[in-house]
Design a protein around this motif. Sequence first.
Motif, PDB file in Angstrom:
ATOM      1  N   GLU A  43       6.748 -25.358  24.999  1.00  0.00           N
ATOM      2  CA  GLU A  43       6.981 -26.721  25.492  1.00  0.00           C
ATOM      3  C   GLU A  43       8.347 -26.900  26.139  1.00  0.00           C
ATOM      4  OE1 GLU A  43       4.817 -29.385  25.380  1.00  0.00           O
ATOM      5  OE2 GLU A  43       3.289 -27.955  24.740  1.00  0.00           O
ATOM      6  N   HIS A  44       9.082 -25.829  26.242  1.00  0.00           N
ATOM      7  CA  HIS A  44      10.402 -25.859  26.878  1.00  0.00           C
ATOM      8  C   HIS A  44      11.344 -26.849  26.215  1.00  0.00           C
ATOM      9  CE1 HIS A  44       8.392 -23.423  29.809  1.00  0.00           C
ATOM     10  NE2 HIS A  44       7.510 -24.389  30.022  1.00  0.00           N
ATOM     11  N   CYS A  45      11.414 -26.774  24.894  1.00  0.00           N
ATOM     12  CA  CYS A  45      12.428 -27.560  24.201  1.00  0.00           C
ATOM     13  C   CYS A  45      13.400 -26.601  23.529  1.00  0.00           C
ATOM     14  CB  CYS A  45      11.813 -28.536  23.200  1.00  0.00           C
ATOM     15  SG  CYS A  45      10.433 -27.935  22.195  1.00  0.00           S
ATOM     16  N   GLN A  46      14.419 -27.137  22.921  1.00  0.00           N
ATOM     17  CA  GLN A  46      15.407 -26.352  22.196  1.00  0.00           C
ATOM     18  C   GLN A  46      15.321 -26.758  20.745  1.00  0.00           C
ATOM     19  OE1 GLN A  46      18.200 -24.245  22.929  1.00  0.00           O
ATOM     20  NE2 GLN A  46      17.130 -23.778  24.832  1.00  0.00           N
ATOM     21  N   SER A  47      15.259 -25.783  19.858  1.00  0.00           N
ATOM     22  CA  SER A  47      15.275 -26.149  18.451  1.00  0.00           C
ATOM     23  C   SER A  47      16.055 -25.097  17.682  1.00  0.00           C
ATOM     24  CB  SER A  47      13.858 -26.251  17.901  1.00  0.00           C
ATOM     25  OG  SER A  47      13.916 -26.457  16.510  1.00  0.00           O
ATOM     26  N   ASN A  48      16.923 -25.559  16.787  1.00  0.00           N
ATOM     27  CA  ASN A  48      17.643 -24.593  15.957  1.00  0.00           C
ATOM     28  C   ASN A  48      17.057 -24.578  14.546  1.00  0.00           C
ATOM     29  OD1 ASN A  48      18.483 -27.019  14.990  1.00  0.00           O
ATOM     30  ND2 ASN A  48      20.677 -26.708  15.360  1.00  0.00           N
ATOM     31  N   LEU A  49      15.831 -25.097  14.416  1.00  0.00           N
ATOM     32  CA  LEU A  49      15.217 -25.157  13.094  1.00  0.00           C
ATOM     33  C   LEU A  49      14.599 -23.809  12.737  1.00  0.00           C
ATOM     34  CD1 LEU A  49      13.533 -28.675  13.225  1.00  0.00           C
ATOM     35  CD2 LEU A  49      15.776 -28.021  12.330  1.00  0.00           C
ATOM     36  N   ASN A  50      14.860 -23.397  11.531  1.00  0.00           N
ATOM     37  CA  ASN A  50      14.431 -22.086  11.084  1.00  0.00           C
ATOM     38  C   ASN A  50      13.438 -22.223   9.917  1.00  0.00           C
ATOM     39  OD1 ASN A  50      14.494 -19.358  11.379  1.00  0.00           O
ATOM     40  ND2 ASN A  50      16.314 -19.045  10.103  1.00  0.00           N
ATOM     41  N   TYR A  51      12.642 -23.287   9.960  1.00  0.00           N
ATOM     42  CA  TYR A  51      11.607 -23.485   8.940  1.00  0.00           C
ATOM     43  C   TYR A  51      10.401 -24.146   9.600  1.00  0.00           C
ATOM     44  CZ  TYR A  51      14.003 -28.050   8.865  1.00  0.00           C
ATOM     45  OH  TYR A  51      14.605 -29.236   9.218  1.00  0.00           O
ATOM     46  N   TRP A  52       9.258 -24.010   8.958  1.00  0.00           N
ATOM     47  CA  TRP A  52       8.017 -24.613   9.464  1.00  0.00           C
ATOM     48  C   TRP A  52       8.120 -26.127   9.350  1.00  0.00           C
ATOM     49  CZ3 TRP A  52       3.812 -22.119  11.633  1.00  0.00           C
ATOM     50  CH2 TRP A  52       3.886 -20.721  11.629  1.00  0.00           C
ATOM     51  N   THR A  53       7.834 -26.824  10.420  1.00  0.00           N
ATOM     52  CA  THR A  53       7.867 -28.282  10.346  1.00  0.00           C
ATOM     53  C   THR A  53       6.440 -28.834  10.405  1.00  0.00           C
ATOM     54  OG1 THR A  53       8.189 -28.486  12.743  1.00  0.00           O
ATOM     55  CG2 THR A  53      10.172 -28.429  11.368  1.00  0.00           C
ATOM     56  N   LEU A  54       6.306 -30.061   9.979  1.00  0.00           N
ATOM     57  CA  LEU A  54       4.998 -30.705   9.970  1.00  0.00           C
ATOM     58  C   LEU A  54       4.554 -31.079  11.379  1.00  0.00           C
ATOM     59  CD1 LEU A  54       5.003 -33.252   7.020  1.00  0.00           C
ATOM     60  CD2 LEU A  54       3.095 -31.799   7.677  1.00  0.00           C
ATOM     61  N   HIS A  55       3.304 -30.837  11.650  1.00  0.00           N
ATOM     62  CA  HIS A  55       2.720 -31.366  12.877  1.00  0.00           C
ATOM     63  C   HIS A  55       1.891 -32.600  12.548  1.00  0.00           C
ATOM     64  CE1 HIS A  55       0.203 -30.498  16.778  1.00  0.00           C
ATOM     65  NE2 HIS A  55       0.403 -31.776  16.573  1.00  0.00           N
ATOM     66  N   GLY A  56       1.079 -32.486  11.514  1.00  0.00           N
ATOM     67  CA  GLY A  56       0.301 -33.659  11.163  1.00  0.00           C
ATOM     68  C   GLY A  56      -0.612 -33.453   9.969  1.00  0.00           C
ATOM     69  N   LEU A  57      -1.234 -34.548   9.578  1.00  0.00           N
ATOM     70  CA  LEU A  57      -2.252 -34.536   8.534  1.00  0.00           C
ATOM     71  C   LEU A  57      -3.500 -35.140   9.164  1.00  0.00           C
ATOM     72  CD1 LEU A  57      -2.926 -34.079   5.492  1.00  0.00           C
ATOM     73  CD2 LEU A  57      -2.214 -36.438   5.096  1.00  0.00           C
ATOM     74  N   TRP A  58      -4.491 -34.281   9.396  1.00  0.00           N
ATOM     75  CA  TRP A  58      -5.628 -34.671  10.212  1.00  0.00           C
ATOM     76  C   TRP A  58      -6.944 -34.665   9.446  1.00  0.00           C
ATOM     77  CZ3 TRP A  58      -4.595 -30.272  14.304  1.00  0.00           C
ATOM     78  CH2 TRP A  58      -3.355 -30.495  14.916  1.00  0.00           C
ATOM     79  N   PRO A  59      -7.627 -35.781   9.385  1.00  0.00           N
ATOM     80  CA  PRO A  59      -9.003 -35.756   8.893  1.00  0.00           C
ATOM     81  C   PRO A  59      -9.836 -34.901   9.855  1.00  0.00           C
ATOM     82  CG  PRO A  59      -8.227 -38.019   9.112  1.00  0.00           C
ATOM     83  CD  PRO A  59      -7.216 -37.140   9.777  1.00  0.00           C
ATOM     84  N   ASN A  60     -10.841 -34.213   9.354  1.00  0.00           N
ATOM     85  CA  ASN A  60     -11.605 -33.314  10.227  1.00  0.00           C
ATOM     86  C   ASN A  60     -12.625 -34.050  11.089  1.00  0.00           C
ATOM     87  OD1 ASN A  60     -13.330 -33.956   8.119  1.00  0.00           O
ATOM     88  ND2 ASN A  60     -14.348 -31.969   8.144  1.00  0.00           N
ATOM     89  N   SER A  61     -12.653 -35.340  10.980  1.00  0.00           N
ATOM     90  CA  SER A  61     -13.552 -36.098  11.844  1.00  0.00           C
ATOM     91  C   SER A  61     -12.947 -37.458  12.145  1.00  0.00           C
ATOM     92  CB  SER A  61     -14.899 -36.250  11.125  1.00  0.00           C
ATOM     93  OG  SER A  61     -15.713 -37.141  11.821  1.00  0.00           O
ATOM     94  N   GLY A  62     -13.091 -37.884  13.383  1.00  0.00           N
ATOM     95  CA  GLY A  62     -12.546 -39.187  13.792  1.00  0.00           C
ATOM     96  C   GLY A  62     -11.234 -39.036  14.541  1.00  0.00           C
TER      97      GLY A  62
END
Length: 231
Positions: A43-62
Amino acid sequence: MRSLGFVVLLGLGYGFVSSVTPRHAWDKLILTHHWPQTFCGMEHCQSNLNYWTLHGLWPNSGIACNSSWNFNETEIEDLKTEMDKYWPDLKNPESTWFWKYEWHKHGTCAATSESLNSQHKYFSKALELYHKLDLDGMLKKSNIVPSEHYYSLDDIEKAIAGFTGATPKIQCAHSEKNQKLGQIEICFNRDFQLMDCEKSAEVLRYPAGVLTGFSVCDGKTPIYYPPLTEG
Ligand SMILES: *[C@@H]1O[C@H](CO)[C@@H](O)[C@H](O)[C@H]1NC(C)=O
Ligand SMILES: *[C@@H]1O[C@H](CO)[C@@H](O)[C@H](O)[C@H]1NC(C)=O
């Protein structure tokens, strides 16, 4: 005949989801983590984070189940410090756009469950699951660390399943050069018990659900887990 029946059912499923989303339509929650170095490489961003970050909590439908339920930052004010740290918008860390997007698209669908029926419940539950799980710690304890060393999909899958007892879904960013570890999904049932993720069937249910170009890692090719790049 069988496959025809399946197709017809799928068609009905889609109509159902997009017109009147029934309560309790989903039966699985997908806790999605992304690896900042891979995400930002795409995505052409800069990040100095060295750990997994949250993307989301998604119900599998809807998807976007209630457009009149607006994101309200005030309701999660007390979570802000944690959200900034563990659920950052990697492309635009100062903005709340990402949370608003996730709430609108997934949170309003998760909210059919009583345990997730407010913005505070939804975001705090995601953070709680993220901390309990500690994906970062699981991988480190299994000696899977960002490095110039490549890993097999099997190694990564087994490392996680060894802790969770459930199969994760592991996605990569693919290029001609290699595949990079990018996104890891861990699945829960409605009672927040760990369960297996499906590998490919979910794709059908997320016609527009993938923010970025991750897809399931190839099990036959080694996986690069990119370390923090300097500068
Ligand atoms: C949609 O959200 C609004 C605002 O929170 C709420 O009043 C309404 O009951 C919700 N509609 C459904 C179908 O859940
Ligand atoms: C946002 O939430 C706060 C706290 O619950 C509430 O006082 C405020 O009215 C809400 N704002 C909107 C626009 O709904």
